[in-house]
Design an enzyme around this catalytic site. Structure first.
Site, PDB file in Angstrom:
ATOM      1  N   GLU A   6     -11.239  -1.328   1.867  1.00  0.00           N
ATOM      2  CA  GLU A   6     -12.051  -1.510   0.659  1.00  0.00           C
ATOM      3  C   GLU A   6     -13.363  -2.252   0.923  1.00  0.00           C
ATOM      4  O   GLU A   6     -13.572  -3.370   0.430  1.00  0.00           O
ATOM      5  CB  GLU A   6     -11.255  -2.243  -0.429  1.00  0.00           C
TER       6      GLU A   6
ATOM      7  N   GLU B  53      -2.967   2.387  -0.748  1.00  0.00           N
ATOM      8  CA  GLU B  53      -2.531   1.388  -1.748  1.00  0.00           C
ATOM      9  C   GLU B  53      -2.481   2.024  -3.120  1.00  0.00           C
ATOM     10  O   GLU B  53      -3.404   2.739  -3.520  1.00  0.00           O
ATOM     11  CB  GLU B  53      -3.502   0.210  -1.848  1.00  0.00           C
TER      12      GLU B  53
END
Ligand code: NOJ
Length: 471
Positions: free
Chosen positions: A170, A377
């Site tokens: 991320e 995720e």
């Protein structure tokens, strides 16, 4: 879709069922075994930066409890465990390699392999050594080269046993949230530095991919958190432009350099006043777009977006800090996030499983040369209640995971090349600026005793894995 119906779904051969954590969130031992401060250790000491003044000193004590945590993974039947290595443990102060730090990860990898669990390693999950922040952090181009050297050290120690390597987790958060909104470490609110951080993390990724490839790595990728930017009124040019800008800063500024070797034209134009054009040096985009073998997708929620100031109900990227923060939307601070009639998690994130399907299908449609996808995720925080007998009947999280998996199955039916799914998270853990207040685990951690209890969501996930394996 019911659990029974989902259990009957067919998954591609070799589909990987996993769960994920990250070093800073679970390890603890923040100053043991030679580890020194990361930017998150330092940020947690800033008054009001982390909810309740929580810190990372003990976290889940995974550093000391690693063998029993791996036993839990085995009990759940996981195929793979996604974890990150801490740069500040491997190269404290980014000086020399710390053999004790590498030894911890080496023992973890051995333990996983002995349990038949595939280690899925992430090199950067937001915990830059604080010493590097003091020389400019990710706003400094040199940090990209320091990352390449750290990646090489980790590969040299573990490359004989770890097959799956992720460079960054991320980067949106470790650049725009860390350097523009300041809700994440290092807590800076400097839009120009944030834009530089985006580019330098891209560069670091490309440098590491090239180096690890030369050393023999075969499964290299990156994890992005991607969203569907949905205009509140698809007929309203102001809302449409807000959605375009959000899509630019949350998705395309990452996808296009990495996959296509270009920055989108609208992104370049929007960020021109913040110096994006000036920091891209000749050859950078070629390095950044080095071929990868998979793209990790993290997805929690979509974003309904408007360009009208009156429609704000809070930004899902604003974090749980108690100190004033800025906006991650460099140059587009007027973007607002209206609410729509959907259930919400304890993070106040909307629950919309179909968003994951839409995202996966869209990626395939928009990027024809897309590498295979892994959901690295997906999961949810809820305020868990512990029953008198110690069990946790987390029905909402159980439904969240089940419904999102159904959505993944649907995306696969519609042609998306998805090869695995990792629940976030294996354990309740340090949820960044929210501290220990938000629990994402399928395993509960009692922060007084550090005892672990598999929640109902964990038991349900284990049943699904078993059904998928025996299909
Ligand atoms: C994404 C991040 O990678 C992870 O560290 C975080 O805990 C989850 N989202 C939940 O916010």
């Amino acid at each position: 879709m019911s659990e029974r119906a989902l259990a009957g779904a067919t998954w591609p051969k070799g589909f990987i069922w996993g769960s994920a954590t990250a070093a800073a969130q679970v390890e603890g031992a923040a100053h043991e075994g030679g580890k020194e401060d990361s930017i998150w250790d330092a940020f947690a000491r800033v008054s009001g930066a982390v909810h309740g003044g929580d810190n990372l000193e003990i976290a889940d004590d995974h550093y000391h409890r690693m063998p029993s945590d791996v036993r839990l993974m085995r009990e759940l039947g996981l195929d793979s465990y996604r974890f990150s290595t801490s740069w500040a443990r491997v190269r404290p102060g980014d000086r020399a390699v710390n053999p004790d730090g590498l030894d911890f990860y080496s023992r973890l990898v051995d333990e996983l392999l002995e349990s038949g669990i595939l280690p899925w390693l992430t090199l950067y999950h937001w915990d830059l050594p604080q010493t590097l922040e003091e020389t400019g952090g990710w706003a400094n181009r040199d940090t990209a080269f320091r990352f390449r050297d750290y990646a090489e050290d980790v590969y040299e120690a573990l490359g004989d046993r770890v097959t799956h390597w992720t460079t960054f987790n991320e980067p949106f958060c470790s650049s725009l949230l860390g350097y523009a909104s300041g809700v994440h470490a290092p807590g800076r609110q400097e839009p120009r530095a944030a834009v530089a951080a985006v580019h330098h993390q891209h560069l670091a990724h490309g440098l590491a991919v090239n180096t690890l490839r030369t050393l023999g790595a075969q499964n290299l990728g990156i994890t992005l958190n991607l969203t569907n930017a949905i205009p509140r009124d698809a007929e309203d040019p102001v809302d449409l432009d807000a959605a375009r800008r959000l899509d630019s800063l949350a998705n395309r500024i990452f996808l296009e350099p990495l996959l296509l070797g270009i920055y989108p034209e609208d992104t370049l134009a929007d960020l021109e006043p913040y110096g994006l054009g000036d920091i891209i040096l000749p050859g950078d985009l070629e390095t950044i777009s080095a071929p990868i073998d998979f793209l990790g997708v993290n997805h929690y929620h979509d974003d309904l977006v408007s360009g009208h100031p009156d429609s704000a109900v809070g930004d899902s990227h604003s974090g749980g800090a108690e100190r004033p923060t800025g906006s991650p939307w460099v140059g587009s601070e007027h973007i607002t996030f209206p609410s729509r009639d959907l259930p919400r998690t304890a993070m106040d994130w909307e629950v919309n499983p179909d968003g994951l399907r839409a995202l996966l299908v869209r990626l395939g449609a928009e990027y024809p040369a897309l590498p295979p996808l892994y959901i690295t995720e997906n999961g949810a925080a809820y305020d868990d209640v512990v029953s008198a007998d110690g069990t946790v009947h987390d029905t909402e999280r159980t439904a969240f995971i089940r419904d999102h998996l159904a959505s993944v199955a649907e995306a696969i039916e519609q042609g998306a090349d998805v090869r695995g799914y990792f629940v976030w998270s294996l354990l309740d853990n340090f949820e960044w600026s929210y501290g220990y207040d938000k629990r994402f685990g399928i395993v509960r951690v009692d922060y007084d005793t550090l005892e672990r209890t598999i929640k109902d969501s964990g038991l349900a996930y284990a049943r699904l894995i078993q059904a998928a394996h025996s299909a």
